[in-house]
Design a protein around this motif. Structure first.
Motif, mmCIF file in Angstrom:
data_model
loop_
_atom_site.group_PDB
_atom_site.id
_atom_site.type_symbol
_atom_site.label_atom_id
_atom_site.label_comp_id
_atom_site.label_asym_id
_atom_site.label_seq_id
_atom_site.Cartn_x
_atom_site.Cartn_y
_atom_site.Cartn_z
ATOM 1 N N UNK A 8 0.848 -1.179 0.000
ATOM 2 C CA UNK A 8 0.000 0.000 0.000
ATOM 3 C C UNK A 8 0.887 1.234 0.000
ATOM 4 N N UNK A 9 0.332 2.316 -0.532
ATOM 5 C CA UNK A 9 1.076 3.568 -0.591
ATOM 6 C C UNK A 9 0.246 4.662 0.068
ATOM 7 N N UNK A 10 0.906 5.426 0.907
ATOM 8 C CA UNK A 10 0.246 6.530 1.588
ATOM 9 C C UNK A 10 0.010 7.670 0.604
ATOM 10 N N UNK A 11 -1.203 8.183 0.604
ATOM 11 C CA UNK A 11 -1.506 9.362 -0.217
ATOM 12 C C UNK A 11 -0.918 10.612 0.417
ATOM 13 N N UNK A 15 4.827 7.049 0.893
ATOM 14 C CA UNK A 15 5.601 5.949 1.465
ATOM 15 C C UNK A 15 4.853 4.637 1.263
ATOM 16 N N UNK A 16 5.572 3.519 1.408
ATOM 17 C CA UNK A 16 5.018 2.194 1.184
ATOM 18 C C UNK A 16 4.943 1.402 2.483
ATOM 19 N N UNK A 17 4.019 0.446 2.495
ATOM 20 C CA UNK A 17 3.925 -0.547 3.565
ATOM 21 C C UNK A 17 3.641 -1.885 2.900
ATOM 22 N N UNK A 18 4.323 -2.931 3.341
ATOM 23 C CA UNK A 18 4.155 -4.277 2.782
ATOM 24 C C UNK A 18 3.521 -5.162 3.836
ATOM 25 N N UNK A 19 2.524 -5.942 3.432
ATOM 26 C CA UNK A 19 1.865 -6.857 4.352
ATOM 27 C C UNK A 19 1.293 -8.056 3.619
ATOM 28 N N UNK A 20 0.643 -8.942 4.382
ATOM 29 C CA UNK A 20 -0.014 -10.110 3.786
ATOM 30 C C UNK A 20 -1.379 -10.279 4.411
ATOM 31 N N UNK A 62 3.951 -15.457 3.220
ATOM 32 C CA UNK A 62 4.846 -15.008 4.298
ATOM 33 C C UNK A 62 6.294 -14.902 3.807
ATOM 34 N N UNK A 63 6.722 -15.851 3.011
ATOM 35 C CA UNK A 63 8.098 -15.827 2.493
ATOM 36 C C UNK A 63 8.313 -14.646 1.547
#
Length: 95
Positions: A8-11, A15-20, A62-63
């Motif tokens: 996801x990217x902050x408007x 910046x970015x955030x990675x998740x699952x 997860x990997x």
């Protein structure tokens, strides 16, 4: 059940955030909720999906999430979206 690695990217500041997750809508709603979200992404609401990788296996998700986070590179994330073959290689490597 499908599993996803999402970026996801902050408007607010790009910046970015990675998740699952296994539920994309619920997860984005969480990241954008001032009431529910008490974590690191709360400071940079609103968020929107930048890139999504789909897979059938939670272990693979997860990997791949761990791999992307370990790269610690904005350029790597941008290239994942720009070059679909990078996603294909990740799926082959970690499946």
């Amino acid at each position: 059940m499908m599993n996803y690695v999402y970026i996801i990217q902050s408007k607010l500041d790009k910046s970015f955030y990675i998740g699952k997750t296994s539920d994309l809508k619920k997860r984005l709603d969480f990241h954008n909720s001032y009431d529910l979200n008490k974590g690191i992404t709360r400071r940079k609401i609103p968020w929107d999906y930048y890139h999504i990788l789909e897979m059938e296996n939670a272990v693979t998700a997860a990997r791949i999430e761990r791999h992307i986070k370990s790269m610690k590179s904005r350029k790597y994330i941008e290239n994942l979206k720009k070059y679909p073959e990078m996603t294909e290689k990740l799926l082959k490597k970690y499946s």
